[in-house]
Design an enzyme around this catalytic site. Structure first.
Site, short mmCIF file in Angstrom:
data_model
loop_
_atom_site.label_atom_id
_atom_site.label_comp_id
_atom_site.label_asym_id
_atom_site.label_seq_id
_atom_site.Cartn_x
_atom_site.Cartn_y
_atom_site.Cartn_z
CE LYS A 75 55.76 -22.53 -75.82
NZ LYS A 75 56.59 -23.30 -74.89
CG ASP A 111 59.73 -15.71 -85.95
OD1 ASP A 111 60.34 -14.89 -86.67
OD2 ASP A 111 59.56 -15.55 -84.73
CE1 TYR A 117 61.09 -20.76 -76.53
CE2 TYR A 117 62.84 -19.12 -76.47
CZ TYR A 117 61.49 -19.44 -76.61
OH TYR A 117 60.58 -18.45 -76.82
CG HIS A 158 60.81 -12.64 -80.42
ND1 HIS A 158 61.12 -13.60 -81.36
CD2 HIS A 158 61.80 -12.68 -79.50
CE1 HIS A 158 62.26 -14.20 -81.01
NE2 HIS A 158 62.69 -13.65 -79.89
CG ASP A 166 58.60 -10.29 -76.00
OD1 ASP A 166 58.66 -9.05 -76.12
OD2 ASP A 166 59.58 -11.05 -76.15
CD GLN A 206 27.21 -21.26 -91.27
OE1 GLN A 206 27.56 -20.40 -90.48
NE2 GLN A 206 25.99 -21.71 -91.32
CB SER A 207 26.27 -26.89 -94.94
OG SER A 207 25.95 -25.61 -95.37
P1 13P Z 1 58.33 -16.20 -80.87
O1 13P Z 1 58.21 -17.67 -80.56
O2 13P Z 1 57.04 -15.60 -81.30
O3 13P Z 1 59.44 -15.96 -81.84
O4 13P Z 1 58.69 -15.47 -79.51
C1 13P Z 1 59.83 -15.89 -78.83
C2 13P Z 1 60.07 -15.20 -77.53
O5 13P Z 1 61.02 -15.59 -76.88
C3 13P Z 1 59.18 -14.13 -77.07
O6 13P Z 1 59.60 -13.58 -75.85
P1 13P Z 2 20.90 -17.68 -91.79
O1 13P Z 2 19.48 -18.12 -91.61
O2 13P Z 2 21.10 -16.18 -91.74
O3 13P Z 2 21.59 -18.34 -92.95
O4 13P Z 2 21.73 -18.21 -90.49
C1 13P Z 2 21.68 -19.56 -90.13
C2 13P Z 2 22.71 -19.85 -89.12
O5 13P Z 2 23.20 -20.94 -89.10
C3 13P Z 2 23.11 -18.81 -88.15
O6 13P Z 2 23.96 -19.33 -87.19
MG MG Z 3 55.94 -15.94 -83.02
MG MG Z 4 60.20 -14.58 -83.08
#
Ligand code: 13P
Ligand code: 13P
Ligand code: MG
Ligand code: MG
Length: 370
Positions: free
Chosen positions: A238, A13, A235, A20, A293, A248-249
């Site tokens: 986050k 960030d 703090y 945010h 947020d 796959q495979s």
């Molecule tokens: P981030 O951790 O995304 O920066 O957000 C902080 C926050 O305090 C949101 O309310």
């Molecule tokens: P296909 O036969 O289209 O390759 O899809 C196989 C498969 O794993 C779908 O989840």
């Molecule tokens: Mg963030």
């Molecule tokens: Mg932030």
């Protein structure tokens, strides 16, 4: 022999607009121009720059392996240049996740989050990059477990002999800084006993088992586990996490990997990093945190990893996830109605690193013995 490749997803960030909510276009342009230059120089093979809410996400394809000083140095340079731009534009929280001044070889422990894996590419290599905002690394526990260990999520665990043996989970205790390797399906209940405690035990990596189609020493999934307050001591935002999952495979199919996000489970984060709320899967264009947020959200970028990165395909940009989003909004509304009460607000232990202890400090002398 096929040469190994590395995919690094490094995020920070560096500041956002307004508050945010979302990364500003001009800072994304800075990131893209630095990485384009690195690609032209041959330092990296390919890259993509994305954002999830206020987090800038760098996806790099290269052959330097994990924890490479060169690759981490590039990420740090990008984040520093983006921060300079964010400061010039007076964006909110400029340089939020850059907690150290000087780069010393690795961005781990400096604020940015890192998910990277080196592997021998298969003939075809589908990979999904997940990026979350307004939550913490433990938010990945439930979906990663489901993908690789829950037969009600992943049909392949039952019907594909290549998955039937199960996987090895590398689980980190992020408080005690220890790790344990555990096998599914045989140790499934013990694994759940740990990872159900998601603020402490987090899935770091998943590996294939020995003797299968894929090398047992090459991860098939990896999650960023950096904890900002442990670096900063207080703090500062986050630890919005990211993950890479191969598919796959011999691994869960792309659709099985995505199915794990069809249930908007409760995660901690949201407003001021101090509230539980549903994790909502959204298309890239809705990766922008608004209500209180939030609510916490996740995007999925699909790639085929070849000689370059083919993608991203915006995987949650699909009405098939509308039901999940609707459900997430009902849960968001329900949780919000609790206002400052637990379990919407996080339990006391988890508030230790927020600004709440400072509020309670002034009451200390007024407490009488009973
Ligand atoms: P981030 O951790 O995304 O920066 O957000 C902080 C926050 O305090 C949101 O309310
Ligand atoms: P296909 O036969 O289209 O390759 O899809 C196989 C498969 O794993 C779908 O989840
Ligand atoms: Mg963030
Ligand atoms: Mg932030």
């Amino acid at each position: 022999m096929v040469e190994k490749i590395t995919v690094s997803l490094i995020k920070a960030d560096i500041g956002s607009c307004p508050g945010h909510a979302v990364v500003y276009e001009e800072t994304l342009e800075v990131a893209k121009s630095v990485l384009e230059e690195k690609k032209q120089n041959g330092d990296i093979i390919d890259y993509r720059v994305l954002n999830c809410g206020d987090d800038t996400e760098l996806i790099m394809l290269h052959k330097e392996g994990v924890d490479s000083e060169k690759i981490h140095g590039i990420a740090w340079e990008v984040f520093e240049k983006c921060t300079a731009k964010a400061k010039e534009l007076k964006l909110y929280g400029a340089g939020q996740d850059l907690l150290k001044d000087a780069f010393s070889g690795n961005v781990r422990g400096m604020g940015p989050g890192v998910a990277e894996m080196e592997f021998t590419p298969r003939k075809s290599e589908p990979l999904i990059a997940f990026m979350m905002d307004k939550t913490e690394p433990g938010a990945f526990n439930l979906p990663i477990f489901r993908m690789f260990a829950d037969p009600f999520n992943t049909a392949g665990l039952v019907i594909d002999p290549a998955l039937h043996n199960g996987f090895v989970f590398e689980i980190w205790d992020i408080m005690e800084h220890k790790r344990v390797f555990m096998k599914t399906p045989e140790e499934m209940y013990d694994i759940l006993a740990l990872i159900g405690g998601k603020s402490r035990f987090v899935i770091k990596r998943v590996y294939p088992k020995e003797g299968g189609k894929l090398p047992a020493d090459e991860p098939v999934a990896v999650v960023s586990t950096e904890k900002l307050y442990q670096i900063a001591g207080e703090y500062v935002g986050k630890d919005d996490p990211v993950a890479l999952v191969r598919a796959q495979s011999g691994l869960p199919a792309v659709g099985e990997v995505l199915e794990a996000f069809a249930f908007p489970h409760l995660v901690s984060g949201w407003m001021r990093g101090s509230h539980n709320g549903p994790l909502m899967p959204v298309p890239f264009r809705y990766a922008k945190c608004t209500r209180f947020d939030g609510p916490p959200r996740v995007i999925a970028a699909g790639f085929q990893v070849g000689d370059r990165l083919i993608g991203p395909v915006d995987m949650f940009d699909d009405p098939a996830f509308d039901y999940t989003r609707q459900k997430a909004q009902e849960i968001a509304e329900y949780m919000r109605r609790h206002g400052p009460f637990e379990p919407h607000r996080l339990p006391h232990e988890d508030m230790e690193y927020t600004t709440l202890p400072k509020v309670l400090e002034k009451l200390e002398d007024r407490f009488e013995k009973i």
